[in-house]
Design a protein around this motif. Structure first.
Motif, PDB file in Angstrom:
ATOM      1  N   SER A 174      45.878  52.106  36.193  1.00 17.09           N
ATOM      2  CA  SER A 174      46.473  51.764  37.627  1.00 17.09           C
ATOM      3  C   SER A 174      47.027  52.920  38.549  1.00 17.09           C
ATOM      4  CB  SER A 174      47.721  50.713  37.437  1.00 17.09           C
ATOM      5  OG  SER A 174      48.730  51.595  36.603  1.00 17.09           O
ATOM      6  N   ASP A 187      47.971  40.825  37.864  1.00 15.73           N
ATOM      7  CA  ASP A 187      47.749  41.239  39.262  1.00 15.73           C
ATOM      8  C   ASP A 187      48.301  42.633  39.448  1.00 15.73           C
ATOM      9  OD1 ASP A 187      48.832  41.523  42.510  1.00 15.73           O
ATOM     10  OD2 ASP A 187      46.719  40.476  42.192  1.00 15.73           O
ATOM     11  N   GLY A 200      49.196  44.582  42.128  1.00 16.59           N
ATOM     12  CA  GLY A 200      50.433  44.419  42.862  1.00 16.59           C
ATOM     13  C   GLY A 200      51.467  43.863  42.275  1.00 16.59           C
ATOM     14  N   THR A 250      52.800  46.468  39.700  1.00 14.86           N
ATOM     15  CA  THR A 250      53.615  47.346  40.138  1.00 14.86           C
ATOM     16  C   THR A 250      54.987  47.154  40.609  1.00 14.86           C
ATOM     17  OG1 THR A 250      51.213  48.356  41.157  1.00 14.86           O
ATOM     18  CG2 THR A 250      53.506  49.230  42.045  1.00 14.86           C
ATOM     19  N   THR A 286      55.785  35.440  46.758  1.00 18.03           N
ATOM     20  CA  THR A 286      56.335  36.961  46.424  1.00 18.03           C
ATOM     21  C   THR A 286      57.682  36.960  46.515  1.00 18.03           C
ATOM     22  OG1 THR A 286      56.026  37.078  48.932  1.00 18.03           O
ATOM     23  CG2 THR A 286      54.337  38.024  47.415  1.00 18.03           C
TER      24      THR A 286
END
Length: 412
Positions: A196, A336, A338, A341, A374
């Protein structure tokens, strides 16, 4: 918001000695993290965001000129000379310094003690940590507070268990933020799905995970690796260093298998509970990110409390959990990039807040983000009365103490 900030100065303005400024400020520096603007002819706003903005006034042009000299390059004697040259009264400078200090707007370019002096002698590290230092100057408004916290971080050791997409990035972030020693534990080899941005690089595929993660940590260390961190330092009176195992102020559990973060095994946390080591859970399971709880042994809910609470809510929980733990699983998780992270960044922020002496919102609480949403959602993790950790009894004692005797409650 500005009115509240302005009243904050008025409410906290001290009455300094007319002849000398506070001894804790030797080289005044107006906090460079806060941008300044004139609201009107006599009022200055320091800061843009409502959380940190402070309004001061009235400020006359001569005082503003003196404030512009608070850049950290001048000591008190020189500033006093400049104040006289501007025609200001002798007591004006100490009063101004005391007022700005009370408002949390004044830093000290030379303050902080021996540890900060050592940091200032490491310009490469200091420049790397400049944004972190400015951020800490907003959360610790005392003169020299930000650099003291940065210097304290450099004495701490943290262990991260897990070196996948989440764990490796947490370890790298903590190292880059100035934590003095990061130990990473994990088994197996780096797989393609472990790679990543900011975490394990593609060239590490096939290497041992722990070796690759530790090399990543060393590469992220500001100014290069440092030897000899003080073991187990935790800068709060509630958690003395002696209560932790040698070497670790905090353990972050970020397993590649998200189930282990979602439903942590109390037996695996027994060593932390016995030694009083604070530990934080983080991970991703089935496209749901999780940060927390941060466990303060004996004070807040632990893995055992979480397990018992779920069993109370769902009597089939233990049966299903045993199947999930023993069943066959895919080596790659629904994680995922994103989301991973975001989880790593949030977990690192909570870990740093705790190491800096705060009590982040993940203490006794889990934050979850299920995709495709989100938004972080809070799930309370309450101490369980049947758990041997004793957090429920601690919470009960604190509630009783806070409520006071019956006659005191009636008097209120």
């Amino acid at each position: 918001m500005e009115q509240t900030a302005a009243s904050r100065i008025k409410d906290h303005e001290p009455t300094p000695s007319p002849s000398s400024p506070p001894p804790s400020v030797s080289h005044p520096l107006l906090n460079p993290a806060l941008r300044r603007a004139w609201r009107d002819l006599t009022t200055i706003q320091c800061g843009i965001t409502p959380a940190h903005a402070v309004t001061i006034g009235p400020v006359d042009p001569t005082t503003a000129s003196l404030m512009n000299l608070f850049d950290g390059t001048r000591g008190i004697p020189l500033l006093q000379e400049e104040s006289r040259r501007l025609g200001l009264p002798e007591a004006h400078l100490p009063r101004l310094i005391a007022r700005l200090s009370a408002a949390g707007l004044l830093d000290d370019a030379t303050g902080g003690g021996p540890r900060t002096d050592a940091l200032r002698k490491d310009p490469a590290a200091l420049q790397r940590l400049r944004p972190d230092l400015m951020s800490l100057s907003l959360t610790d408004r005392s003169p020299g507070g930000g650099i003291r916290r940065i210097a304290a971080r450099r004495t701490m050791s943290v262990q991260v268990r897990g070196a996948g997409r989440v764990g490796a990035l947490i370890a790298a972030t903590l190292s880059a933020a100035g934590i003095g020693s990061i130990d990473v534990m994990d088994g197996g080899q780096v797989e393609p799905w472990d790679v990543s941005p900011g975490g394990l690089p593609a060239e590490a595929i096939g290497e041992r995970r722990d070796v690759a993660a530790r090399r990543l940590v060393r590469r992220c260390t500001p100014g290069g690796p440092r030897a000899g961190p003080s073991p187990g330092e935790w800068p709060t009176s509630r958690h003395p260093p002696s209560s932790h195992p040698p070497g670790f102020a905090l353990v972050v559990l970020a397993p590649r298998d998200g189930l282990t973060a979602h439903a942590p095994d109390p037996a695996a946390a027994a060593e932390f509970m016995a030694s009083g080591t604070p530990h934080l859970y983080a991970g991703v399971l089935e496209a749901t990110g999780m940060v927390g709880p941060l466990v303060l042994p004996g004070e807040t809910a632990c893995a055992g409390c979480l397990d018992l609470g779920r069993a109370d809510q769902d009597r089939t929980w233990s049966r299903m959990l045993a199947q999930w733990r023993s069943g066959r699983r895919s080596p790659a998780q629904a994680c995922d990039l994103g989301l991973a992270t975001a989880v790593a960044g949030t977990a690192a922020a909570h870990a740093l807040a705790a190491l800096d002496g705060g009590r982040p919102s993940s203490t006794g609480l889990r934050w979850e983000m299920p995709l495709p949403d989100t938004d972080w959602r809070a799930r309370q993790v309450a101490p369980h009365p049947d758990c041997t950790c004793g957090a429920a009894r601690t919470e009960e004692r604190e509630d009783t103490s806070a409520s006071g005797p019956p006659h005191e409650r009636m008097a209120e």
